[in-house]
Scaffold this motif. Structure first.
Motif, PDB file in Angstrom:
ATOM      1  N   GLY A   1     -44.567 -26.459 -20.632  1.00 16.41           N
ATOM      2  CA  GLY A   1     -43.881 -27.591 -20.029  1.00 16.41           C
ATOM      3  C   GLY A   1     -44.338 -27.822 -18.594  1.00 16.41           C
ATOM      4  O   GLY A   1     -44.384 -26.881 -17.794  1.00 16.41           O
ATOM      5  N   ALA A   2     -44.674 -29.061 -18.248  1.00 20.31           N
ATOM      6  CA  ALA A   2     -45.185 -29.354 -16.910  1.00 20.31           C
ATOM      7  C   ALA A   2     -44.116 -29.210 -15.841  1.00 20.31           C
ATOM      8  O   ALA A   2     -44.430 -28.921 -14.680  1.00 20.31           O
ATOM      9  CB  ALA A   2     -45.761 -30.770 -16.872  1.00 20.31           C
ATOM     10  N   TYR A   3     -42.854 -29.409 -16.205  1.00 14.93           N
ATOM     11  CA  TYR A   3     -41.766 -29.333 -15.229  1.00 14.93           C
ATOM     12  C   TYR A   3     -41.156 -27.945 -15.169  1.00 14.93           C
ATOM     13  O   TYR A   3     -40.973 -27.375 -14.083  1.00 14.93           O
ATOM     14  CB  TYR A   3     -40.691 -30.369 -15.569  1.00 14.93           C
ATOM     15  N   THR A   4     -40.869 -27.364 -16.329  1.00 15.11           N
ATOM     16  CA  THR A   4     -40.197 -26.054 -16.371  1.00 15.11           C
ATOM     17  C   THR A   4     -41.159 -24.891 -16.529  1.00 15.11           C
ATOM     18  O   THR A   4     -40.793 -23.746 -16.273  1.00 15.11           O
ATOM     19  CB  THR A   4     -39.206 -26.006 -17.549  1.00 15.11           C
ATOM     20  N   TYR A   5     -42.385 -25.182 -16.965  1.00 14.07           N
ATOM     21  CA  TYR A   5     -43.383 -24.153 -17.280  1.00 14.07           C
ATOM     22  C   TYR A   5     -42.896 -23.202 -18.383  1.00 14.07           C
ATOM     23  O   TYR A   5     -43.338 -22.059 -18.469  1.00 14.07           O
ATOM     24  CB  TYR A   5     -43.766 -23.354 -16.028  1.00 14.07           C
ATOM     25  N   ASP A   6     -41.977 -23.706 -19.220  1.00 17.47           N
ATOM     26  CA  ASP A   6     -41.506 -22.914 -20.357  1.00 17.47           C
ATOM     27  C   ASP A   6     -42.509 -23.034 -21.503  1.00 17.47           C
ATOM     28  O   ASP A   6     -43.103 -24.094 -21.726  1.00 17.47           O
ATOM     29  CB  ASP A   6     -40.144 -23.420 -20.843  1.00 17.47           C
TER      30      ASP A   6
END
Length: 291
Positions: A240-245
């Motif tokens: 995920g680009a925002y959470t890096y999950d």
């Protein structure tokens, strides 16, 4: 199969039986009283029935024996459906064709309208819509539907519509040599209306692509898609680009009418999954066409 699948398939089967009734009503109340002939295997059965009645003086009274002849001809097609197209398709087709045969036998041949053109249009709309919805429910009316699917899998540029077209050309050629030209012309008009109504009720092989983004373990989801839909999956890991999950993207190409079942499977394994559906995509290569 799970309880949800059994309930869903049961509803589709009941609707297929009702649509078999619609088809039989269109045939016995509009087509047969006007002396018209349908296309495909049923049209062939009607020709056989007429030859038996005229040449051997066999009286069928108010019942149309073409339905029983149709069932007999479908027996080898049932066997092919079971061995080549899967048990679920076989069961649905068997129930639908059996129901259709019963309805064709019990619905009396009765004149509703005396105008041949009106019979062509109304009969074509009713029977075509019935078969179209049946196909949409994952069943078939047997006959050329099953043969068409087999030929489609054998050669990609075949379709059920093309197979029916070739058979109808041969059938109406036979009718032209046996019956009055006017009957053949009206029969062709009926077949055209029938085909349009069927296509409107069921557009064959509307392909869609589904992108499923999920953070859950996808093992169970993948297995259920393989088992229930018979579709392949392309999978890759993403970030995920925002959470890096960490997450997974599953890419599936399937028929429009399988989407609802796919969504049910996905939500069962991950209620928070993100599903993107693109409709009307062009697919080439090793892709299985379905009814």
């Amino acid at each position: 199969m799970s309880k949800d699948v059994v309930i869903e398939e049961g509803k589709k089967l009941l609707l297929s039986v009702f649509c078999a009734f619609l088809y039989a009503a269109g045939i016995n109340l509009f087509v047969v009283p006007s002396g018209l002939y349908t296309g495909g295997v049923m049209g062939l059965c009607q020709v056989i029935r007429t030859v038996l009645a005229d040449n051997f003086q066999i009286s069928f009274q108010a019942f149309d024996i073409a339905g029983a002849i149709y069932y007999v001809i479908n027996i080898p097609i049932f066997i092919i459906a079971f061995t080549k197209l899967g048990r679920r398709f076989f069961v649905k087709t068997l129930v639908t064709v059996t129901s259709m045969t019963v309805f064709l036998s019990v619905i009396p041949v009765h004149v509703i309208v005396n105008d041949a053109m009106a019979s062509c249009i109304v009969g074509g709309l009713i029977s075509g819509t019935g078969i179209g919805i049946t196909l949409r429910m994952g069943s078939s009316s047997g006959g050329m539907d099953v043969v068409g699917v087999l030929l489609t899998r054998w050669k990609r540029d075949f379709s059920v519509g093309k197979v029916n077209l070739f058979v109808n050309l041969a059938l109406y050629g036979i009718c032209l040599s046996l019956f009055d030209v006017e009957i053949v012309v009206y029969s062709v008009i009926y077949a055209s209306v029938y085909a349009v109504a069927m296509d409107k009720a069921h557009t064959q092989n509307i392909n869609v692509e589904a992108n499923i983004i999920t953070k859950a373990n996808t093992t169970g989801l993948e297995k259920e898609v393989f088992d229930e839909l018979g579709r392949g999956i392309t999978k890759w890991s993403t970030l995920g680009a925002y959470t890096y999950d960490q997450s997974h993207i599953l890419y599936i190409t399937l028929s429009k009418y399988e989407v609802s079942r796919l969504k049910t499977i996905v939500k069962k394994h991950d209620p928070n999954a993100f599903i993107v559906i693109n409709e009307g995509v062009s697919v080439d290569g090793n892709f299985m066409k379905k009814l």
